[in-house]
Design a protein around this motif. Structure first.
Motif, short mmCIF file in Angstrom:
data_model
loop_
_atom_site.label_atom_id
_atom_site.label_comp_id
_atom_site.label_asym_id
_atom_site.label_seq_id
_atom_site.Cartn_x
_atom_site.Cartn_y
_atom_site.Cartn_z
N ARG A 1 0.82 -1.22 0.00
CA ARG A 1 0.00 0.00 0.00
C ARG A 1 0.85 1.25 0.00
NH1 ARG A 1 -2.72 -1.32 5.53
NH2 ARG A 1 -0.49 -1.69 5.86
N SER A 2 2.17 1.11 0.24
CA SER A 2 2.98 2.28 0.45
C SER A 2 4.17 2.29 -0.50
CB SER A 2 3.46 2.34 1.90
OG SER A 2 4.07 3.57 2.17
N ALA A 3 4.97 3.35 -0.38
CA ALA A 3 6.19 3.47 -1.16
C ALA A 3 7.12 4.38 -0.38
CB ALA A 3 5.91 4.04 -2.55
N SER A 4 8.41 4.25 -0.64
CA SER A 4 9.36 5.09 0.08
C SER A 4 9.28 6.52 -0.46
CB SER A 4 10.78 4.55 -0.09
OG SER A 4 11.26 4.80 -1.39
N ILE A 5 9.61 7.48 0.39
CA ILE A 5 9.59 8.88 0.00
C ILE A 5 10.57 9.13 -1.14
CG2 ILE A 5 10.04 11.24 0.78
CD1 ILE A 5 9.19 10.31 3.60
N ALA A 6 11.77 8.56 -1.02
CA ALA A 6 12.79 8.76 -2.06
C ALA A 6 12.31 8.23 -3.41
CB ALA A 6 14.09 8.08 -1.65
N ALA A 7 11.61 7.08 -3.40
CA ALA A 7 11.14 6.49 -4.64
C ALA A 7 10.05 7.36 -5.28
CB ALA A 7 10.61 5.07 -4.39
N ILE A 8 9.14 7.91 -4.45
CA ILE A 8 8.09 8.78 -5.00
C ILE A 8 8.71 10.05 -5.59
CG2 ILE A 8 6.01 10.11 -4.47
CD1 ILE A 8 5.42 8.11 -2.24
N ARG A 9 9.70 10.61 -4.90
CA ARG A 9 10.38 11.81 -5.42
C ARG A 9 11.02 11.51 -6.77
NH1 ARG A 9 14.53 13.70 -3.37
NH2 ARG A 9 14.18 15.94 -3.68
N ARG A 10 11.69 10.35 -6.86
CA ARG A 10 12.35 10.00 -8.12
C ARG A 10 11.33 9.76 -9.23
NH1 ARG A 10 16.38 11.48 -10.99
NH2 ARG A 10 17.17 9.88 -12.41
N TYR A 11 10.20 9.17 -8.89
CA TYR A 11 9.13 8.94 -9.86
C TYR A 11 8.65 10.28 -10.44
CZ TYR A 11 4.46 7.58 -11.58
OH TYR A 11 3.33 7.38 -12.35
N LEU A 12 8.48 11.25 -9.57
CA LEU A 12 8.03 12.57 -10.03
C LEU A 12 9.11 13.27 -10.85
CD1 LEU A 12 6.22 13.65 -6.74
CD2 LEU A 12 5.12 13.15 -8.93
N GLN A 13 10.36 13.16 -10.42
CA GLN A 13 11.45 13.79 -11.16
C GLN A 13 11.57 13.23 -12.58
OE1 GLN A 13 14.74 12.98 -8.59
NE2 GLN A 13 14.29 14.66 -7.16
N LEU A 14 11.41 11.93 -12.71
CA LEU A 14 11.51 11.31 -14.02
C LEU A 14 10.37 11.72 -14.94
CD1 LEU A 14 12.62 7.71 -12.96
CD2 LEU A 14 13.96 9.34 -14.27
N ARG A 15 9.30 12.25 -14.36
CA ARG A 15 8.17 12.72 -15.16
C ARG A 15 8.11 14.25 -15.21
NH1 ARG A 15 7.90 7.96 -13.76
NH2 ARG A 15 6.67 6.37 -14.82
#
Length: 377
Positions: free
Chosen positions: A9-23
């Motif tokens: 249900r969750s994700a790490s903060i660093a991973a979400i930040r990287r997901y947004l940066q890549l987009r």
């Protein structure tokens, strides 16, 4: 608190930040140093996604859940599914799907799962070794290949069509791509690209009934070790596997590999790949060599001292430490006189040297046309 990697249900903060940066989402600070703000313009509307900078303050989990819900709506995907993908951004993922007839109540036999894990590990290690030093086959794995395999992860099994996920890490790509200048992918990405090329060769070999397609492309695809590992994986798991590869968005796949590879294993695959492995082994080993080692096994169906009996095979096995192939147990059929010499060497613990043509047939090493049998005192 549930671990961000294992909680679907969750994700790490660093991973979400990287997901947004890549987009191409932009990031800006807020008055609260515990929160950062990402924003983007989508269809003319500014969207904002606040994220916590750390997880140890009240409200952090709510912000993460809200961010995942917003992003999943934009991607038109389930939040749990998107969270799993976000957590795996830094990995190329290989999904192997088990056919439904082997699945009972969302589970499979333990021996099938065990064989898959062991064979998949062998396949990954073999691919890494061949990427480091391309050859028709190798005698021993390299330390670098083994270290890479240790960094790979065994991901979640997935429901629906039951299967396994292997995750291969890739480093973060911090250099923006330049027009017309291809980027050099990291070693980990090159390993999986080699695997994909090899599987593509397998499909072409099946379609044309020509295992030579696999063998002739060993420098960029499968060598004998990779072929044998794939045969073991199929034989112990299923001859109707589906294999999918999802590339990490950190690096673009090379132009010679598909962007969304999917491969379907068929019953004929095993024989095609096994024939390719045998061809690759013969191409390299059928040459005259000198071997030296201790006799560890002797076999004669009749009286070995009967020097006139030329019809009964006299077989020995020599334990040879090869600089090229690593430790090998090599079978040799000897003449009656040479067999008696080998018997004496075995009795006294002496080493034996023999010259002959080294071949590997299936998984057995054989020295044909032996000559110059000598005991090394």
């Amino acid at each position: 608190m549930a671990d961000a990697r294992t909680d679907p249900r969750s994700a790490s903060i660093a991973a979400i930040r990287r997901y947004l940066q890549l987009r191409d989402w932009k990031e800006t600070a807020t008055k609260n140093d515990a929160i950062t703000l990402f924003y983007s313009t989508i269809e003319g509307e500014r969207l904002e996604v606040p994220l916590p900078t750390r997880r140890d303050f009240e409200g952090a989990e709510r912000l993460i859940s809200d961010a995942l819900r917003t992003l999943s709506q934009l991607a038109e995907r389930e939040a749990a599914e998107l969270a799993d993908d976000i957590n795996s951004l830094g990995f190329d993922r290989i999904r192997s799907i088990i056919p439904d007839e082997q699945v009972r109540a969302d589970s499979i036999d333990l021996n099938v799962a065990t064989n898959f894990i062991l064979s998949a590990r062998r396949l990954v290690t073999a691919t890494a070794t061949n990427e480091l030093v391309p050859s028709t086959f190798y005698g021993r794995i390299t330390k670098d290949a083994l270290a890479y395999t240790e960094r790979c992860r065994f991901g979640h099994t997935f429901r629906g069509s039951f299967g396994f996920t292997i995750e291969s890490p890739v480093i973060q790509n911090d250099e923006p791509p330049l027009p017309g200048i291809p980027q050099t992918p990291p070693f980990e990405r090159r390993v999986i690209q080699r695997l994909v090329r090899g599987l593509h060769d397998v499909q072409k070999a099946e379609a044309t009934e020509n295992p030579g397609i696999i063998a002739e492309n060993y420098e960029r695809g499968f060598n004998a070790n990779m072929c044998e590992a794939l045969v073991d994986l199929i034989s112990g798991t299923s001859d109707r596997l589906a294999i999918e590869v999802a590339w990490s968005p950190e690096w673009r796949p090379s132009p010679d590999v598909p962007s969304a590879p999917v491969f379907h294993i068929k019953p004929v695959t095993v024989e095609i790949v096994r024939d390719a492995a045998n061809s690759l082994r013969r191409a390299e080993t059928a040459r005259e060599l000198d071997i030296l080692g201790k006799v560890i096994r002797l076999k004669s169906e009749h009286n070995p001292a009967d020097l006139l009996d030329l019809t009964s095979p006299r077989e020995i096995v020599i334990q040879w430490m090869s600089d090229e192939f690593g430790p090998l147990n090599v079978k040799v059929n000897l003449s009656p006189t040479d067999y008696i010499a080998a018997l004496e060497a075995h009795r006294t613990g002496q080493m034996v040297s023999i010259t002959g043509v080294l071949e590997r047939i299936n998984r057995t090493w054989i020295l044909s046309y032996p000559k110059n049998v000598q005991i090394q005192f």
